[in-house]
Design a protein around this motif. Structure first.
Motif, PDB file in Angstrom:
ATOM      1  N   ILE A  57     114.416  25.451  68.082  1.00  0.00           N
ATOM      2  CA  ILE A  57     114.829  24.719  69.273  1.00  0.00           C
ATOM      3  C   ILE A  57     113.841  25.021  70.394  1.00  0.00           C
ATOM      4  N   PRO A  58     113.307  24.027  71.075  1.00  0.00           N
ATOM      5  CA  PRO A  58     112.345  24.295  72.149  1.00  0.00           C
ATOM      6  C   PRO A  58     113.026  24.906  73.363  1.00  0.00           C
ATOM      7  N   ALA A  59     112.259  25.644  74.131  1.00  0.00           N
ATOM      8  CA  ALA A  59     112.790  26.276  75.337  1.00  0.00           C
ATOM      9  C   ALA A  59     113.223  25.249  76.379  1.00  0.00           C
ATOM     10  N   SER A  60     112.771  24.000  76.246  1.00  0.00           N
ATOM     11  CA  SER A  60     113.113  22.947  77.205  1.00  0.00           C
ATOM     12  C   SER A  60     114.478  22.312  76.925  1.00  0.00           C
ATOM     13  N   ARG A  61     115.109  22.640  75.780  1.00  0.00           N
ATOM     14  CA  ARG A  61     116.402  22.036  75.428  1.00  0.00           C
ATOM     15  C   ARG A  61     117.465  22.462  76.448  1.00  0.00           C
ATOM     16  N   ASN A  62     118.220  21.512  76.939  1.00  0.00           N
ATOM     17  CA  ASN A  62     119.264  21.787  77.925  1.00  0.00           C
ATOM     18  C   ASN A  62     120.290  22.781  77.375  1.00  0.00           C
ATOM     19  N   GLY A  63     120.531  23.858  78.117  1.00  0.00           N
ATOM     20  CA  GLY A  63     121.537  24.835  77.740  1.00  0.00           C
ATOM     21  C   GLY A  63     121.054  25.976  76.873  1.00  0.00           C
ATOM     22  N   ILE A  64     119.786  25.947  76.446  1.00  0.00           N
ATOM     23  CA  ILE A  64     119.328  26.967  75.500  1.00  0.00           C
ATOM     24  C   ILE A  64     119.213  28.346  76.146  1.00  0.00           C
ATOM     25  N   ASP A  65     118.898  28.423  77.447  1.00  0.00           N
ATOM     26  CA  ASP A  65     118.795  29.733  78.100  1.00  0.00           C
ATOM     27  C   ASP A  65     120.142  30.454  78.084  1.00  0.00           C
ATOM     28  N   ALA A  66     121.209  29.743  78.407  1.00  0.00           N
ATOM     29  CA  ALA A  66     122.543  30.347  78.390  1.00  0.00           C
ATOM     30  C   ALA A  66     122.938  30.748  76.973  1.00  0.00           C
ATOM     31  N   LYS A  67     122.549  29.936  75.993  1.00  0.00           N
ATOM     32  CA  LYS A  67     122.875  30.254  74.598  1.00  0.00           C
ATOM     33  C   LYS A  67     122.154  31.513  74.147  1.00  0.00           C
ATOM     34  N   LEU A  68     120.892  31.666  74.543  1.00  0.00           N
ATOM     35  CA  LEU A  68     120.146  32.871  74.182  1.00  0.00           C
ATOM     36  C   LEU A  68     120.807  34.119  74.766  1.00  0.00           C
ATOM     37  N   ARG A  69     121.243  34.030  76.004  1.00  0.00           N
ATOM     38  CA  ARG A  69     121.918  35.176  76.617  1.00  0.00           C
ATOM     39  C   ARG A  69     123.193  35.525  75.861  1.00  0.00           C
ATOM     40  N   LYS A  70     123.929  34.518  75.443  1.00  0.00           N
ATOM     41  CA  LYS A  70     125.174  34.744  74.701  1.00  0.00           C
ATOM     42  C   LYS A  70     124.894  35.388  73.347  1.00  0.00           C
ATOM     43  N   LEU A  71     123.786  35.008  72.718  1.00  0.00           N
ATOM     44  CA  LEU A  71     123.425  35.556  71.411  1.00  0.00           C
ATOM     45  C   LEU A  71     122.701  36.891  71.516  1.00  0.00           C
ATOM     46  N   GLY A  72     122.297  37.277  72.737  1.00  0.00           N
ATOM     47  CA  GLY A  72     121.555  38.513  72.915  1.00  0.00           C
ATOM     48  C   GLY A  72     120.134  38.423  72.403  1.00  0.00           C
ATOM     49  N   LEU A  73     119.542  37.226  72.472  1.00  0.00           N
ATOM     50  CA  LEU A  73     118.185  37.003  71.998  1.00  0.00           C
ATOM     51  C   LEU A  73     117.291  36.636  73.181  1.00  0.00           C
ATOM     52  N   LEU A  74     115.986  36.806  72.974  1.00  0.00           N
ATOM     53  CA  LEU A  74     115.024  36.535  74.045  1.00  0.00           C
ATOM     54  C   LEU A  74     114.267  35.231  73.857  1.00  0.00           C
ATOM     55  N   ASP A  75     114.179  34.761  72.623  1.00  0.00           N
ATOM     56  CA  ASP A  75     113.277  33.665  72.302  1.00  0.00           C
ATOM     57  C   ASP A  75     113.976  32.714  71.331  1.00  0.00           C
ATOM     58  N   PRO A  76     113.913  31.389  71.557  1.00  0.00           N
ATOM     59  CA  PRO A  76     114.527  30.448  70.606  1.00  0.00           C
ATOM     60  C   PRO A  76     114.001  30.598  69.184  1.00  0.00           C
ATOM     61  N   ALA A  77     112.767  31.102  69.032  1.00  0.00           N
ATOM     62  CA  ALA A  77     112.196  31.255  67.686  1.00  0.00           C
ATOM     63  C   ALA A  77     112.896  32.347  66.886  1.00  0.00           C
ATOM     64  N   GLN A  78     113.720  33.171  67.543  1.00  0.00           N
ATOM     65  CA  GLN A  78     114.490  34.182  66.822  1.00  0.00           C
ATOM     66  C   GLN A  78     115.743  33.589  66.179  1.00  0.00           C
ATOM     67  N   ILE A  79     116.198  32.464  66.700  1.00  0.00           N
ATOM     68  CA  ILE A  79     117.471  31.895  66.246  1.00  0.00           C
ATOM     69  C   ILE A  79     117.458  31.504  64.765  1.00  0.00           C
ATOM     70  N   PRO A  80     116.402  30.857  64.221  1.00  0.00           N
ATOM     71  CA  PRO A  80     116.454  30.456  62.816  1.00  0.00           C
ATOM     72  C   PRO A  80     116.696  31.602  61.833  1.00  0.00           C
ATOM     73  N   PHE A  81     116.337  32.830  62.213  1.00  0.00           N
ATOM     74  CA  PHE A  81     116.594  33.953  61.315  1.00  0.00           C
ATOM     75  C   PHE A  81     118.091  34.187  61.121  1.00  0.00           C
ATOM     76  N   GLU A  82     118.924  33.668  62.053  1.00  0.00           N
ATOM     77  CA  GLU A  82     120.370  33.826  61.923  1.00  0.00           C
ATOM     78  C   GLU A  82     120.908  33.066  60.707  1.00  0.00           C
ATOM     79  N   SER A  83     120.166  32.072  60.223  1.00  0.00           N
ATOM     80  CA  SER A  83     120.598  31.297  59.049  1.00  0.00           C
ATOM     81  C   SER A  83     119.466  31.211  58.026  1.00  0.00           C
ATOM     82  N   LEU A  84     118.683  32.282  57.931  1.00  0.00           N
ATOM     83  CA  LEU A  84     117.598  32.389  56.945  1.00  0.00           C
ATOM     84  C   LEU A  84     116.567  31.277  57.070  1.00  0.00           C
TER      85      LEU A  84
ATOM     86  N   ALA B  27     113.240  17.939  72.474  1.00  0.00           N
ATOM     87  CA  ALA B  27     113.822  18.286  73.766  1.00  0.00           C
ATOM     88  C   ALA B  27     115.233  17.737  73.941  1.00  0.00           C
ATOM     89  N   LEU B  28     115.530  16.550  73.396  1.00  0.00           N
ATOM     90  CA  LEU B  28     116.858  15.973  73.559  1.00  0.00           C
ATOM     91  C   LEU B  28     117.880  16.733  72.710  1.00  0.00           C
TER      92      LEU B  28
END
Length: 448
Positions: free
Chosen positions: A129-156, A215-216
């Protein structure tokens, strides 16, 4: 990649021995190509390592103490091993290249001897997910992650756009049991409007939304045995309706296998576009951006010719015909976002056979980014992509218009008006948009 740096030059730049450079080449950490009896390394990778890597000795504990080792899989095939630091989000090295033919394009060297960590990181980020996606900053804080590129590891790293995934090196996991094409994922149904709607609610869970680029806002849902992509819009909500207008045009001009059909659905208070997945569980999407990097572009080739040439290397001999149809349809729709990742090829993971991907993602069109004042000036030009900014110049790239039936466009403007009129936010723009469509059709037909 530019393989111009000799082993001796690399050793001097990195502050290590010639023997250590050969070790880095053998392990796949530094991409290299052998010409005659001499190795040449990729200039950028040597430069990046010189800036960030320790000078000689073992890797520092700061960089590698939490490193995890994975195998990049393509469906059931082991492609190569890599290490990754969860704390920094950095890919550290590529090793044990097993199946270079099934690697993502432009990560492994042409002879399959080495892989580029930098290219791996870039590829992974474009699956995130790109950093420009609406709402992604709040989602990262909720997940305790710093970078959207870390998210895919949550589902292999699983996706519905290809068959790649990452398997922990010692794990006993089978693709058949975890892939999203054939197995359940977090959100199984499209919720009714009364229950509310959150685009990012499944991100961070076992969901293909973790690897949805663009981005959308987007969200995958499963309905029965099929997977469906829902996609939002910008401020006026026009993009979703534009996808349906594009579908109406494509139905008139193209065969069913040449485009992805979209329809409108209601999600909470929003009208969003909906389309099925154009891939099967044996296929992957190859964006044109990756395809065009298969070889260096000759100076006497334009980007169109170069892409067709690269497609031919993959056994695709009808790429020019597909491009011609894409350019014409995008010209009628004034599509300003046909970038190099929005068209490409489909590759069968098992046979490695390729074919042009159907047209998809035409929502950024019909002057949706133009102000009301600009639109009412009736300047029907637009900034085109991917080959030239000037749509007139891009249209001249089309080699064959024999497939285009002018009568198939009769009544299209009226059909577009009917679709767009469903969006009340466009009321003050609707007539101008339709006048622009007619202008572009008339201009095109004059060239026949």
């Amino acid at each position: 990649m530019a393989f111009n740096t000799t082993v001796k030059e690399a050793a001097a730049l990195l502050g290590v021995s010639v023997g250590r450079v050969h070790q880095l080449i053998s392990s796949g950490t530094l991409p290299a190509e052998k010409i005659g009896n001499q190795w040449f390394l990729d200039d950028l990778d040597v430069s990046e390592r010189a800036k960030s890597a320790p000078k000689g000795g073992r890797p520092s504990s700061r960089l590698s103490s939490d490193a995890k080792r994975y195998i990049l899989m393509n469906r059931t095939h082991e492609v190569f091993g890599f290490s990754h630091s969860p704390s920094t989000g950095r890919f550290l090295e590529i090793f044990d290249i097993r199946d270079p033919s099934r690697a993502p394009l432009s990560i492994v060297s042409p002879r399959g001897a080495a892989g580029s960590v930098k290219a791996l990181d870039a590829w992974w980020r474009h699956r995130s997910i790109p950093a420009s996606r609406n709402g992604i900053d709040a989602k990262l804080r909720k997940l305790g992650l710093l970078d959207p590129a870390q998210i895919p590891f949550e589902s292999l790293g699983l996706s519905l756009s290809d068959q790649y995934w990452v398997k922990p090196e010692e794990a006993d996991i089978a693709w058949e049991d975890i892939n999203f094409f054939n197995n359940p994922f977090s959100d199984m149904n499209l919720k009714p409007a009364s229950e509310g709607w959150e685009w990012l609610s499944e991100v961070g869970l076992n969901s293909p939304d973790n690897t949805s680029d663009g981005a959308l806002s987007k969200r995958w849902v499963r309905q029965g045995n099929s997977t469906t992509l829902l996609k939002g819009s910008g401020l006026l909500g026009q993009e979703a309706y534009n996808e349906v207008v594009a579908t109406a045009l494509h139905k008139r001009l193209l065969s069913e296998d040449e485009f992805v059909p979209y329809e409108l659905v209601q999600a909470s208070h929003l009208a969003v576009s909906k389309c099925g997945n154009f891939l099967t569980d044996t296929e992957e999407y190859l964006p044109a951006y990756a395809v065009k990097q298969l070889k260096r572009k000759p100076n006497h080739f334009n980007d169109y010719q170069h892409y067709v040439d690269c497609c031919a290397m993959l056994g695709v001999d009808n790429a020019g015909e597909a491009l011609d149809k894409m350019i014409v349809c995008d010209d009628i729709l004034a599509n300003h976002d046909r970038h190099w990742r929005n068209f490409g090829l489909i590759r069968n993971v098992e046979t490695l056979e390729c074919r042009p991907a159907p047209l998809f993602d035409s929502g950024s069109s019909l002057w949706c980014n133009a102000s009301d004042a600009k639109l009412l000036e009736k300047q029907w030009n637009y900034s085109a992509k991917p080959f030239y900014d000037d749509p007139n110049r891009q249209l001249r790239l089309v080699n064959d218009l024999s497939w285009l039936d002018p009568h198939a466009l009769d009544g299209f403007v009226e059909e577009a008006h009917e679709i767009l009129a469903q969006n009340t936010s466009l009321a003050g723009r609707l007539d101008a948009i339709c006048e622009g469509i007619q202008f572009r059709i008339d201009r095109l037909l004059r060239q026949l």
